[in-house]
Design a protein around this motif. Sequence first.
Motif, PDB file in Angstrom:
ATOM      1  N   LEU A 611       0.832  -1.207   0.000  1.00 57.44           N
ATOM      2  CA  LEU A 611       0.000   0.000   0.000  1.00 57.44           C
ATOM      3  C   LEU A 611       0.868   1.259   0.000  1.00 57.44           C
ATOM      4  CD1 LEU A 611      -2.798  -0.997   2.551  1.00 57.44           C
ATOM      5  CD2 LEU A 611      -3.075  -0.654   0.081  1.00 57.44           C
ATOM      6  N   LEU A 612       1.874   1.293   0.868  1.00 60.99           N
ATOM      7  CA  LEU A 612       2.748   2.468   0.953  1.00 60.99           C
ATOM      8  C   LEU A 612       3.463   2.733  -0.363  1.00 60.99           C
ATOM      9  CD1 LEU A 612       4.229   1.868   4.516  1.00 60.99           C
ATOM     10  CD2 LEU A 612       2.885   3.860   3.828  1.00 60.99           C
ATOM     11  N   ASN A 613       3.723   1.702  -1.126  1.00 59.85           N
ATOM     12  CA  ASN A 613       4.421   1.847  -2.404  1.00 59.85           C
ATOM     13  C   ASN A 613       3.469   2.181  -3.550  1.00 59.85           C
ATOM     14  OD1 ASN A 613       6.976   1.839  -3.679  1.00 59.85           O
ATOM     15  ND2 ASN A 613       6.560  -0.164  -4.589  1.00 59.85           N
ATOM     16  N   SER A 614       2.171   2.273  -3.230  1.00 66.52           N
ATOM     17  CA  SER A 614       1.158   2.545  -4.253  1.00 66.52           C
ATOM     18  C   SER A 614       0.879   4.041  -4.337  1.00 66.52           C
ATOM     19  CB  SER A 614      -0.135   1.808  -3.904  1.00 66.52           C
ATOM     20  OG  SER A 614      -1.224   2.352  -4.612  1.00 66.52           O
ATOM     21  N   PRO A 615       1.005   4.665  -5.524  1.00 63.43           N
ATOM     22  CA  PRO A 615       0.689   6.098  -5.654  1.00 63.43           C
ATOM     23  C   PRO A 615      -0.733   6.431  -5.221  1.00 63.43           C
ATOM     24  CG  PRO A 615       1.913   5.332  -7.568  1.00 63.43           C
ATOM     25  CD  PRO A 615       1.561   4.117  -6.768  1.00 63.43           C
ATOM     26  N   ALA A 616      -1.679   5.510  -5.446  1.00 55.98           N
ATOM     27  CA  ALA A 616      -3.061   5.786  -5.056  1.00 55.98           C
ATOM     28  C   ALA A 616      -3.182   5.869  -3.532  1.00 55.98           C
ATOM     29  CB  ALA A 616      -3.983   4.694  -5.601  1.00 55.98           C
ATOM     30  N   PHE A 617      -2.524   4.946  -2.812  1.00 60.24           N
ATOM     31  CA  PHE A 617      -2.566   4.982  -1.349  1.00 60.24           C
ATOM     32  C   PHE A 617      -1.811   6.213  -0.843  1.00 60.24           C
ATOM     33  CE2 PHE A 617      -0.924   3.838   2.869  1.00 60.24           C
ATOM     34  CZ  PHE A 617      -2.095   3.447   3.507  1.00 60.24           C
ATOM     35  N   GLN A 618      -0.696   6.527  -1.457  1.00 58.67           N
ATOM     36  CA  GLN A 618       0.059   7.718  -1.065  1.00 58.67           C
ATOM     37  C   GLN A 618      -0.809   8.969  -1.180  1.00 58.67           C
ATOM     38  OE1 GLN A 618       3.342   7.536  -3.755  1.00 58.67           O
ATOM     39  NE2 GLN A 618       4.307   5.768  -2.738  1.00 58.67           N
ATOM     40  N   ALA A 619      -1.620   9.032  -2.245  1.00 56.84           N
ATOM     41  CA  ALA A 619      -2.502  10.189  -2.436  1.00 56.84           C
ATOM     42  C   ALA A 619      -3.560  10.246  -1.348  1.00 56.84           C
ATOM     43  CB  ALA A 619      -3.158  10.124  -3.815  1.00 56.84           C
ATOM     44  N   ARG A 620      -4.066   9.061  -0.914  1.00 63.30           N
ATOM     45  CA  ARG A 620      -5.074   9.045   0.150  1.00 63.30           C
ATOM     46  C   ARG A 620      -4.450   9.475   1.487  1.00 63.30           C
ATOM     47  NH1 ARG A 620      -6.541   3.916  -1.727  1.00 63.30           N
ATOM     48  NH2 ARG A 620      -6.303   2.960   0.349  1.00 63.30           N
ATOM     49  N   VAL A 621      -3.204   9.067   1.734  1.00 61.55           N
ATOM     50  CA  VAL A 621      -2.506   9.529   2.944  1.00 61.55           C
ATOM     51  C   VAL A 621      -2.395  11.053   2.929  1.00 61.55           C
ATOM     52  CG1 VAL A 621      -0.295   9.576   4.141  1.00 61.55           C
ATOM     53  CG2 VAL A 621      -1.227   7.399   3.344  1.00 61.55           C
ATOM     54  N   ALA A 622      -1.954  11.595   1.791  1.00 59.91           N
ATOM     55  CA  ALA A 622      -1.804  13.045   1.678  1.00 59.91           C
ATOM     56  C   ALA A 622      -3.140  13.747   1.903  1.00 59.91           C
ATOM     57  CB  ALA A 622      -1.233  13.400   0.309  1.00 59.91           C
ATOM     58  N   GLU A 623      -4.204  13.190   1.352  1.00 61.34           N
ATOM     59  CA  GLU A 623      -5.527  13.793   1.517  1.00 61.34           C
ATOM     60  C   GLU A 623      -5.972  13.738   2.970  1.00 61.34           C
ATOM     61  OE1 GLU A 623     -10.106  13.341  -0.238  1.00 61.34           O
ATOM     62  OE2 GLU A 623      -8.490  12.012  -0.938  1.00 61.34           O
ATOM     63  N   GLY A 624      -5.690  12.598   3.640  1.00 65.37           N
ATOM     64  CA  GLY A 624      -6.074  12.486   5.037  1.00 65.37           C
ATOM     65  C   GLY A 624      -5.352  13.490   5.922  1.00 65.37           C
ATOM     66  N   ILE A 625      -4.032  13.630   5.756  1.00 59.63           N
ATOM     67  CA  ILE A 625      -3.278  14.603   6.558  1.00 59.63           C
ATOM     68  C   ILE A 625      -3.742  16.021   6.236  1.00 59.63           C
ATOM     69  CG2 ILE A 625      -0.984  15.511   7.079  1.00 59.63           C
ATOM     70  CD1 ILE A 625       0.142  12.744   6.467  1.00 59.63           C
ATOM     71  N   PHE A 626      -3.997  16.281   4.965  1.00 61.77           N
ATOM     72  CA  PHE A 626      -4.490  17.603   4.555  1.00 61.77           C
ATOM     73  C   PHE A 626      -5.818  17.918   5.240  1.00 61.77           C
ATOM     74  CE2 PHE A 626      -7.358  20.007   1.794  1.00 61.77           C
ATOM     75  CZ  PHE A 626      -6.652  21.190   1.648  1.00 61.77           C
ATOM     76  N   ASN A 627      -6.727  16.941   5.257  1.00 63.31           N
ATOM     77  CA  ASN A 627      -8.023  17.160   5.915  1.00 63.31           C
ATOM     78  C   ASN A 627      -7.844  17.422   7.410  1.00 63.31           C
ATOM     79  OD1 ASN A 627      -9.335  16.771   3.482  1.00 63.31           O
ATOM     80  ND2 ASN A 627      -9.802  14.608   3.870  1.00 63.31           N
ATOM     81  N   GLY A 628      -6.882  16.740   8.023  1.00 61.90           N
ATOM     82  CA  GLY A 628      -6.628  16.970   9.437  1.00 61.90           C
ATOM     83  C   GLY A 628      -6.088  18.362   9.705  1.00 61.90           C
ATOM     84  N   ILE A 629      -5.184  18.827   8.855  1.00 60.38           N
ATOM     85  CA  ILE A 629      -4.640  20.179   9.013  1.00 60.38           C
ATOM     86  C   ILE A 629      -5.749  21.208   8.822  1.00 60.38           C
ATOM     87  CG2 ILE A 629      -3.059  21.870   7.999  1.00 60.38           C
ATOM     88  CD1 ILE A 629      -1.179  19.518   7.351  1.00 60.38           C
ATOM     89  N   SER A 630      -6.613  20.993   7.835  1.00 54.50           N
ATOM     90  CA  SER A 630      -7.729  21.918   7.598  1.00 54.50           C
ATOM     91  C   SER A 630      -8.652  21.978   8.808  1.00 54.50           C
ATOM     92  CB  SER A 630      -8.512  21.473   6.354  1.00 54.50           C
ATOM     93  OG  SER A 630      -7.699  21.497   5.205  1.00 54.50           O
ATOM     94  N   ALA A 631      -8.933  20.797   9.390  1.00 54.10           N
ATOM     95  CA  ALA A 631      -9.800  20.767  10.580  1.00 54.10           C
ATOM     96  C   ALA A 631      -9.155  21.505  11.747  1.00 54.10           C
ATOM     97  CB  ALA A 631     -10.094  19.309  10.958  1.00 54.10           C
ATOM     98  N   TYR A 632      -7.847  21.372  11.880  1.00 52.10           N
ATOM     99  CA  TYR A 632      -7.136  22.073  12.961  1.00 52.10           C
ATOM    100  C   TYR A 632      -7.292  23.586  12.811  1.00 52.10           C
ATOM    101  CZ  TYR A 632      -3.191  24.128  15.474  1.00 52.10           C
ATOM    102  OH  TYR A 632      -2.424  24.922  16.273  1.00 52.10           O
ATOM    103  N   PHE A 633      -7.088  24.102  11.592  1.00 53.43           N
ATOM    104  CA  PHE A 633      -7.200  25.545  11.393  1.00 53.43           C
ATOM    105  C   PHE A 633      -8.644  26.022  11.555  1.00 53.43           C
ATOM    106  CE2 PHE A 633      -3.022  25.376   9.146  1.00 53.43           C
ATOM    107  CZ  PHE A 633      -2.406  26.382   9.868  1.00 53.43           C
ATOM    108  N   ASN A 634      -9.599  25.130  11.293  1.00 50.60           N
ATOM    109  CA  ASN A 634     -11.007  25.511  11.448  1.00 50.60           C
ATOM    110  C   ASN A 634     -11.469  25.413  12.891  1.00 50.60           C
ATOM    111  OD1 ASN A 634     -11.312  26.035   8.710  1.00 50.60           O
ATOM    112  ND2 ASN A 634     -11.913  23.918   8.236  1.00 50.60           N
ATOM    113  N   GLY A 635     -10.577  24.987  13.773  1.00 48.34           N
ATOM    114  CA  GLY A 635     -10.919  24.924  15.190  1.00 48.34           C
ATOM    115  C   GLY A 635     -11.590  23.647  15.609  1.00 48.34           C
TER     116      GLY A 635
END
Length: 636
Positions: A611-635
Motif C-alpha cells: 500500500l505504501l508503495n502505491s501512488p493511489a494509497f500515497q494520495a489518500r494519505v496526503a488527503e487524510g493529513i491535509f483534511n486533518g490540518i484543515s480541521a485544525y485551522f477551522n478549530g
Amino acid sequence: MDKRILTGRRGLLLLLLVLMYILTLGLKALPATAGPGVTLILNGTRVDPAVPPYIDGNGRTMVPLRFVMEYMGARVDWVEKEQGIVVSRGTTTLKMWIGSRRASVNGQAILLDTTPVLKGDTTMVPVRFISQAFGGQVDWNAASQTVRITLGTVQDASQVRLTGSYVNIRSGPGLDYNIIDVFPRGTVLGLLGEASGWYRVQLNDGRQGWVSAAYAEPVYNNNPPGNGGQPGQNPPPGETQPPGKNPSPGDGQPPAGQPLGLAVIGSRPVAILAGPSPVEKQVGTAAAGSKLPIWQQKGDWWQVEMEDGRRGWVASALASFAPYEPPGSPPDSRKPGLQITGVTVVPAGNTLQVTVKATGVFTYKTSRWDNRLIVDVPGAVLAVPEGQETVEVNRPPLARVRLGQYTADTARIVFDLSGAARMTVQPAADKSGMIFLLEKPSLKGSKIVIDPGHGTDPEGPDPGAIGPTGVKEKDVNLAMAQKLAALLREAGASVYLTRNGETSPYTLSGRAYYANDVGADLFISIHSNASYSPSASGTSTYFYAPPGTALGQQREERRRLATAIQTALVAAIGRKDLGVLEANFAVLRNTNMPSVLVETAFISNPTEEQLLNSPAFQARVAEGIFNGISAYFNGS
C-alpha cells in the motif's frame, strides 16, 4: 686672538652642532622615501602614484593603499569613526586600522609586523601583507629598486552564496514581495542580475527570485598566479556546501590561557550539555545571539564557557565559529545607524496592525517561543521615549507589544500573544518603519514545513526501515510528503520541505531548527512504521509537550493538531487506528510551533508495504493529513 672673535666662533660652532642634531632627529623620524630610482609595477605596468612608496622604521615597504587596490579592481572604504580601512576584492575582505597592528581577513584576526599610517590624506600600508591577503605576489629587486605586485584577475560573479542562517527568496526586490522559498546558509544560486541591494537569482528547479544582498555574497572565480585554483569549483546552483564546512578552531594552538575562538549562537537558545554527546544531561542554556569562548574541540562538539564561568558542550552544528578578540581589540563594524522610535497598534477588521516606527525600512529575524513572537532587528538601537517601551493591547490575539535593546546593536520587538496568531509584514508606506499584521491563523497564507523522514543528510545516508520486498521508507515518505505539499499549496499555504529529493541539508535536529527559523505555523514529519512482527499494522500520530516544561504551554494545541490529523487520516486510508501517542522525538522537542510525527502505516507488514508503495494509497494519505490540518485551522 680677540676673545670676542673666539667666543663668536665657539657660539657659531655650538649653533651648527645643535642644528645638525635637530636635523638628524627629524630625518630619523621621517620615513625613507623610495627615491627617484624606485619603481612600482602593478600587474606588469609601471605606475607613478602621487604619494610614492617608502620604507618605514620597521623596514617594511609602505604603499598608498587606495591607489594600489583600486588599480587592481578592489573596492576601498574608509570608516571615519574607527579610523579603519575596508578593502573588498572578489571573495576576500580585508580590514585594518590606522595606528594598529591588528587586521582581519574574512573575519580571521591577524597581527601585522608594522602599522598602517596616514601620510597627509593618503593611507599607507605594508605592501607584502595586502598583496598576500588577496592571494598575490610581491617581488623586491634591490639592484633596480623595483617593487613588483602581481594579482590575478577577478572575473564577474555568476553565482551568489547565501550567508544568513536561513534566507528568504522573494518574488521581487523588496521586503513587501512574497517569499517563494527559503534556503540555508551556504546554498549557491545562479546570479541573473542586481537591483538596489538585491540579487536576482536562479533556483535549481528553474524558478527565479530575489535575495537581499545583506544575506548573500557574490561567488567569484579569483585565480591569482600560481594558486592552482580552477574556475567552477563552487557547488552547483541550488546546492549547499559539503557538510562540515562550518569554520572551526582548527589545529593551531592559541596563546596560553586564550580560548580557541567563540561559539556564536544563532536566533534560538541552545542547550549546553555535560559532555560531547547528545545523550548527556543538560547543564545550562546559551541565549540566542550569545558568544561563548571555546576551550576544547572533540569531533563535532565544542566545550564552551558559560556566563557564570561553568563549562559545558555544544554541538558545533548549532553555532557558528568566530575568532576570539581579546579585550581592547578595535571595533569590527560600524555603529548601528537605524533607530526604532516607537510603536502603534490599530485594529483593522479581524487584523491588528502594529506599526513599528523607525528611521527607515529594516530587515529582521523572527522566532517563536511559548506565547511570544519575537522580532530581532540587527543594526538598530532603541530610541523611544522613556515609559513607552510597552504598549498594552488586550485584543485577541495580542496582549501587548514590548520593545527592548537585546544587544548593543540589536533591537528586539516582542509580541505577547493571547491566542494563536499568524504574522505578515510589509514596509510602511512612507518607508518610516515596518507594519506587522497579526490575525487568527488559517490554512490560506499559513507557513507549513513538511519533513519527509530519513534520506541522506549531513550525518550520512539513512534509508529508514526497509520492507519485505525491499521498499525503502525514505522513498515512500518523500512521495507522500510531495503529494501533501501540492494539496496545501493549492489551498493557499506556503510549504517548505526539509528535502525534495534524496538529500536534505539538515541533520535530524536541524530539520526542526529550520522550521523555527522560517517561522512556520506547523511542522509535519511523515514516516512509515516498522516492527519485528510482520503482522503489526495501523496508523498513529505522535506529539510531544511534557507538562511543566516550556513545550507544555503548547500541550493542548499540539494534542489538538495530532488528534485532528489522526482522525482524518484513519478515515481516509482505513487502516487500524493506533491512536494519538506522545514520544520525545528530536523533531518534536526542538520545534517551537505545534508539530506532529505521523506513522502512516507499517512498511514491515507485507500488505501495508505494498500500500505504501502505491501512488493511489500515497494520495489518500496526503488527503487524510491535509483534511486533518484543515480541521485544525477551522478549530475542530
